[in-house]
Write an enzyme that holds these catalytic residues in place. Structure first.
Site, short mmCIF file in Angstrom:
data_model
loop_
_atom_site.label_atom_id
_atom_site.label_comp_id
_atom_site.label_asym_id
_atom_site.label_seq_id
_atom_site.Cartn_x
_atom_site.Cartn_y
_atom_site.Cartn_z
N SER A 343 0.73 -1.44 -0.37
CA SER A 343 0.29 0.18 0.30
C SER A 343 0.89 1.29 0.43
O SER A 343 2.11 1.00 1.31
CB SER A 343 -0.86 -0.28 1.11
N GLU A 344 0.62 1.72 -1.16
CA GLU A 344 1.43 3.42 -0.69
C GLU A 344 1.60 4.57 -0.05
O GLU A 344 2.77 5.12 -0.02
CB GLU A 344 1.02 4.09 -2.43
#
Length: 520
Positions: A343-344
């Protein structure tokens, strides 16, 4: 003992040499600095910690969504009434919390952000010409801040090439009649090893407002879970960094190797008086439900896409999934397969949604939903996250789209003058040639308008970046030179049906097969 005497002697020599500003004695190789030039200053009142921030200052404000935002310092700015601020932040919270409060009080003149998101007031002020907004790809924003803190004036990145970021002309400020008052400037382009890159300049701030978990009395700081996000690089990129924490502990409480931000970057510290730690999107699973759901699949059409998208996963793969259909596809990953979800906002090893008593405001995904992590997971900052993404270490990116062109151009972040959500991390996620990019979307828009087209009419997210398109009607492979090839077709449809609902020509694979569905 001899070593201790030598150390003591060196310390005295260093102090003497520094205080007299004279040269070291001939033959001495080094000395230990005991300069007291910078000490972290501790505050009890958040207003006192920020009262010298002047009108027109540039602020770096940490957080991702509502996770890891400096609540008390933002509240203090409401009290000081400082105006005409330039706020550098991934987004602006929500209408009534976080930076959204400063937007409502009209204290912010310009936002430098990647995502407008669900903040209706942010979008309203921008489209009505009340607010300047410099939309910047999320990974580029993180790297510009990191570069600013590291003394690097500029850098080249593939993110944004072929888009308005590179070409210029993206609206920064609208006139009241909807025309563009200020537009972004074009970026310099260079080619390295056959790939195009654009020049981005570093960002620094006058002040950084940062939220951390704990600090020691020396000024060293640690973060908790995914609340690290933009806070870490912002600590290093401002003239004055103000950090608010939940707890202050004695020196020596942290092992040196566990410190996330050394004291050299921290100028002011305050223990926050109270924390609401609001959760933007509470997503839960029930007992016995191994995955949990983010909403319902939404009928046969969406479920059909989801069950085909799930076949893109491979054992051992690192994948980044957009919200909606891509994330729902992860519910169908086989228990015999390991897929590492990235997840960024700074998480590797995402797990299912939490049970009600497991929900944690410091642990969210890029969609701002509460999540858990699996054994072996890790947390890191936003600049580190996009190093993974830009560097091609993520094998698969799956995301939605408004439009995709015949040659793989992607548009999914704005409708000029009407809808501005921002590009978030999407431009970065599709920028690496080493990463497979899969688009999942319904085949047509409202009114049967084409979404697969000869050429995108909306501003691009990426140029010739899509490798595969999955819709409820079929699956296309995309070639940057030769265009689309239909490789799978939903049962009951014909190739002519696909031609009628597709806005460009395409080839048909000699091995065309029925559209596959993962078994459940």
């Amino acid at each position: 003992m001899a070593a201790l005497k030598l150390l003591s002697s060196g310390l005295r020599l260093g102090a003497s040499a520094r205080s007299s500003r004279g040269a070291l004695h001939k033959g001495c190789v080094c000395y230990f600095s005991v300069s007291t030039r910078h000490h972290t200053k501790f505050y009890t009142d958040p207003v006192e910690a920020v009262k010298d921030i002047p009108n027109g200052a540039t602020l770096l404000v940490g957080g991702f969504g509502l996770c890891g935002i400096p609540e008390n310092l933002i509240g203090a700015l409401l009290k000081t009434g400082v105006k005409d601020l330039t706020a550098v932040s991934n987004n602006a919270g929500v209408d009534n919390f976080g930076l959204g409060l400063l937007l409502r009080s009209k204290q912010i003149k310009r936002m430098i952000s990647s995502y407008v998101g669900e903040n209706a007031e942010f979008e309203r002020q921008f489209l009505s010409g009340e607010l300047e907004v410099e939309l910047t790809p999320q990974g580029t924003l993180a790297e510009r801040i990191r570069a600013g803190g590291a003394g690097v004036p500029a850098f080249y990145t593939s993110t944004g090439y072929g888009t308005l970021v590179q070409e210029g002309g993206s609206p920064i400020k609208y006139n009241k009649d909807g025309s563009v008052a200020i537009a972004s400037k074009p970026r310099e382009v260079r080619e390295f090893n056959g790939q195009h890159f654009i020049l981005e300049e570093a960002i620094t701030g006058d002040f950084a407002l940062v939220k951390a978990w704990k600090a020691d009395r020396a000024g060293n700081v640690i973060f908790r879970k995914s609340a690290r996000n933009f806070n870490l690089p912002m600590c290093k990129a401002a003239g004055t960094t103000v950090v608010e924490v939940e707890e202050i502990v004695d020196i020596g409480s942290f092992a040196p190797e566990d410190i996330h931000i050394p004291k050299i970057y921290v100028h002011r510290l305050i223990k926050g008086e109270k924390y609401e730690k609001r959760i933007e999107r509470l997503s839960l699973r029930k007992e016995g439900d191994g995955k949990g759901k983010s909403g319902k699949p939404g009928g046969d059409v969406r479920e059909r896409i989801i069950k085909r998208a799930a076949l893109e996963f491979e054992d051992g793969m690192y994948a980044n999934l957009g919200i909606g259909i891509p994330l729902l596809a992860s519910n169908f990953i086989s228990p015999n397969m390991t897929v590492h979800l990235q997840s960024e906002n700074g998480v590797l090893g995402l797990g299912p949604y939490p049970l009600k008593d497991e929900a944690d405001a410091d642990l969210i995904n890029a969609g701002k939903e509460t999540v858990t992590v699996l054994p072996g997971a890790s947390f890191f900052s936003s600049d580190e996250s996009f190093a993974m993404i830009r560097g091609g270490h993520v094998n698969l990116t799956m995301l939605g789209a408004m439009q995709v062109s015949k040659y793989g151009d992607l548009a999914n972040w704005m409708i000029p003058g009407k809808m501005v959500k921002g590009m978030g991390g999407a431009m970065d996620l599709v920028s690496s040639s080493k990463t497979k990019v899969v688009v999942t979307m319904e085949h047509s828009a409202k009114g049967n308008a084409h979404k697969i087209m000869e050429k995108c009419t909306l501003p691009l997210t990426g140029k010739q970046c899509v490798n595969r398109i999955i819709t409820e009607k079929g699956v296309f492979d995309v070639d940057k030179k030769n265009g689309l090839t239909l490789i799978e077709l939903w049962e009951g449809l014909t190739v002519d049906d696909i031609k009628k609902s597709t806005g460009c020509d395409f080839a048909v694979s000699p091995n065309l097969m029925p559209m596959q569905q993962i078994s459940t």
